[in-house]
Structure formats: C-alpha cells, structure tokens
Design a protein around this motif. Structure first.
Motif, short mmCIF file in Angstrom:
data_model
loop_
_atom_site.label_atom_id
_atom_site.label_comp_id
_atom_site.label_asym_id
_atom_site.label_seq_id
_atom_site.Cartn_x
_atom_site.Cartn_y
_atom_site.Cartn_z
N GLU A 5 -21.17 -4.07 46.99
CA GLU A 5 -19.92 -3.98 46.24
C GLU A 5 -18.73 -3.83 47.19
OE1 GLU A 5 -17.91 -1.25 42.70
OE2 GLU A 5 -19.93 -0.78 43.43
N LEU A 6 -18.92 -3.02 48.22
CA LEU A 6 -17.87 -2.78 49.22
C LEU A 6 -17.45 -4.08 49.91
CD1 LEU A 6 -16.34 -0.44 50.72
CD2 LEU A 6 -18.23 -0.46 52.34
N ILE A 7 -18.42 -4.85 50.37
CA ILE A 7 -18.08 -6.08 51.10
C ILE A 7 -17.58 -7.19 50.18
CG2 ILE A 7 -19.53 -5.55 53.09
CD1 ILE A 7 -21.63 -7.50 51.98
N THR A 8 -17.96 -7.13 48.92
CA THR A 8 -17.44 -8.11 47.95
C THR A 8 -16.00 -7.79 47.60
OG1 THR A 8 -19.66 -8.46 47.07
CG2 THR A 8 -17.81 -9.14 45.68
N HIS A 9 -15.67 -6.52 47.48
CA HIS A 9 -14.33 -6.08 47.11
C HIS A 9 -13.31 -6.25 48.24
CE1 HIS A 9 -11.14 -3.05 46.33
NE2 HIS A 9 -11.24 -3.53 45.11
N ARG A 10 -13.74 -6.10 49.48
CA ARG A 10 -12.84 -6.15 50.63
C ARG A 10 -12.16 -7.50 50.74
NH1 ARG A 10 -10.69 -7.59 54.82
NH2 ARG A 10 -11.78 -9.56 54.71
N GLN A 106 -15.23 0.40 57.19
CA GLN A 106 -14.98 1.82 57.00
C GLN A 106 -13.63 2.04 56.31
OE1 GLN A 106 -16.95 4.91 57.84
NE2 GLN A 106 -15.50 5.19 56.18
N ALA A 107 -12.62 1.28 56.72
CA ALA A 107 -11.30 1.39 56.09
C ALA A 107 -11.41 1.10 54.60
CB ALA A 107 -10.31 0.45 56.75
N GLU A 108 -12.14 0.07 54.25
CA GLU A 108 -12.31 -0.29 52.84
C GLU A 108 -12.98 0.84 52.07
OE1 GLU A 108 -12.06 -2.46 49.36
OE2 GLU A 108 -11.17 -3.01 51.29
N LEU A 112 -8.61 2.06 51.93
CA LEU A 112 -7.53 1.45 52.69
C LEU A 112 -7.72 -0.06 52.76
CD1 LEU A 112 -7.56 4.05 55.57
CD2 LEU A 112 -5.74 3.80 53.88
N GLY A 113 -6.61 -0.77 52.83
CA GLY A 113 -6.66 -2.21 53.03
C GLY A 113 -6.56 -2.52 54.51
N TYR A 145 -2.46 1.55 53.15
CA TYR A 145 -2.65 1.49 51.70
C TYR A 145 -2.05 0.18 51.19
CZ TYR A 145 -4.24 6.26 51.91
OH TYR A 145 -4.97 7.38 52.21
N SER A 146 -2.85 -0.54 50.43
CA SER A 146 -2.43 -1.85 49.96
C SER A 146 -1.21 -1.76 49.04
CB SER A 146 -3.58 -2.54 49.21
OG SER A 146 -3.15 -3.78 48.70
#
Length: 168
Positions: A5-10, A106-108, A112-113, A145-146
């Motif tokens: 989910e993390l890598i899909t959202h980034r 890690q930022a994601e 964080l963006g 922050y995005s």
C-alpha cells in the motif's frame, strides 16, 4: 500501512507546504538511508542535509526543489566504492540510488511527500556546497508536507511489458 500500500500510494510531489519537517522525522529518513544495503557493504554514500532557508535558496540555483523545506543531496564517494572486476563497473549510482529509495519510502511512511531529482546543475551544486572532487552528486531528494490537493494518477506498464520469464 502495509508495504504494498505504501509503495502504491507514493508519488512524486512537486508542491510543498512551507511547514518544516520535524527533526525526528528528518532523522528517521536519514537512518533509513544509513542502513540501506550497498555493494560489499562499503557504504560509499554521503548525504548532505539542506534545511536552512539560505541554503535552500542556494540549492535552488542548481535545481528546482519545488518549495520543499528539506532536501538531501545524495553523493557517492569514488574513493570508497566497490568495482566489479570483470568490467570495472563502479556501483556509485547504484548504491546511492538504493539509499535514496530507502529514504523516499521512509518519508512516505512518515506522511511526507518527496520527489527524486536528477535534473540539476552539478558544477553549480558542487561549488555552492563545497563538495569535494571525489564525491559525485547522484541525486537530490526533496522532502516535505505535500501541498498538492490530489495524488496524480500513476500510469504503469502492464506486467507483460515489464516481466519476462526465462527469456526476453
């Protein structure tokens, strides 16, 4: 958040809020890069942290950091890198890219963006930040922050265009 989910959202963020990144989040991002694997565990990567306004402005002379309040200049040390003996391939950009990827993920996870920047003027960057000749700037990771209202759609190739089993 699960890894998939993390890598899909980034996604690459190109607009940031002016809010500073908290030191504990900055340090967690650095730790993710520090423990990243490198060829022969030589760890030939040095990361220059840029977060003061004057230095962010200076960095903007050589790269568009999209208003990010934090940037990591990721460098590879040519004096410490592993070299494949068969063809003398140096792993400078590979090692630095693995480090950057760990930091970006890690930022994601920390909310964080980020955007991975390879479009920069290396000569200006090296001069402005007094980067020694043995260090090659591989990329810049802008973080914050995005300020985007919506994540852009990520178009990816179909798996059949990406993975090939047993032969290309």
């Amino acid at each position: 958040m699960e890894f998939s989910e993390l890598i899909t959202h980034r996604h690459s963020v190109r607009k940031y809020l002016s809010d500073k990144v908290e030191p504990e989040k900055r340090n967690a991002i650095l730790e993710a890069g520090r423990i990243a694997p490198t060829a022969a565990n030589l760890q030939p990567v040095k990361v220059l942290v840029v977060e003061e306004e004057t230095n962010l402005a200076k960095l903007s002379r050589s790269a568009n950091i999209y208003g990010a309040p934090l940037a990591f200049i990721v460098c590879a040390d040519h004096n410490a890198v592993w070299t494949r003996p068969f063809d003398n391939k140096k792993t400078t950009d590979i090692d630095a890219s693995i480090v950057t990827d760990h930091m970006m993920i890690q930022a994601e996870e920390l909310g964080l963006g980020s955007v991975w920047i390879c479009y920069f003027k290396p000569d200006i960057l090296k001069t402005d930040f007094s980067i020694p000749d043995n260090l090659e700037v591989i990329n810049i990771l802008a973080v914050g922050y995005s300020g985007e209202t919506k994540s852009p759609d990520k178009i990816r190739k179909d798996m059949k265009q990406f993975a090939f089993f047993e032969q290309l």
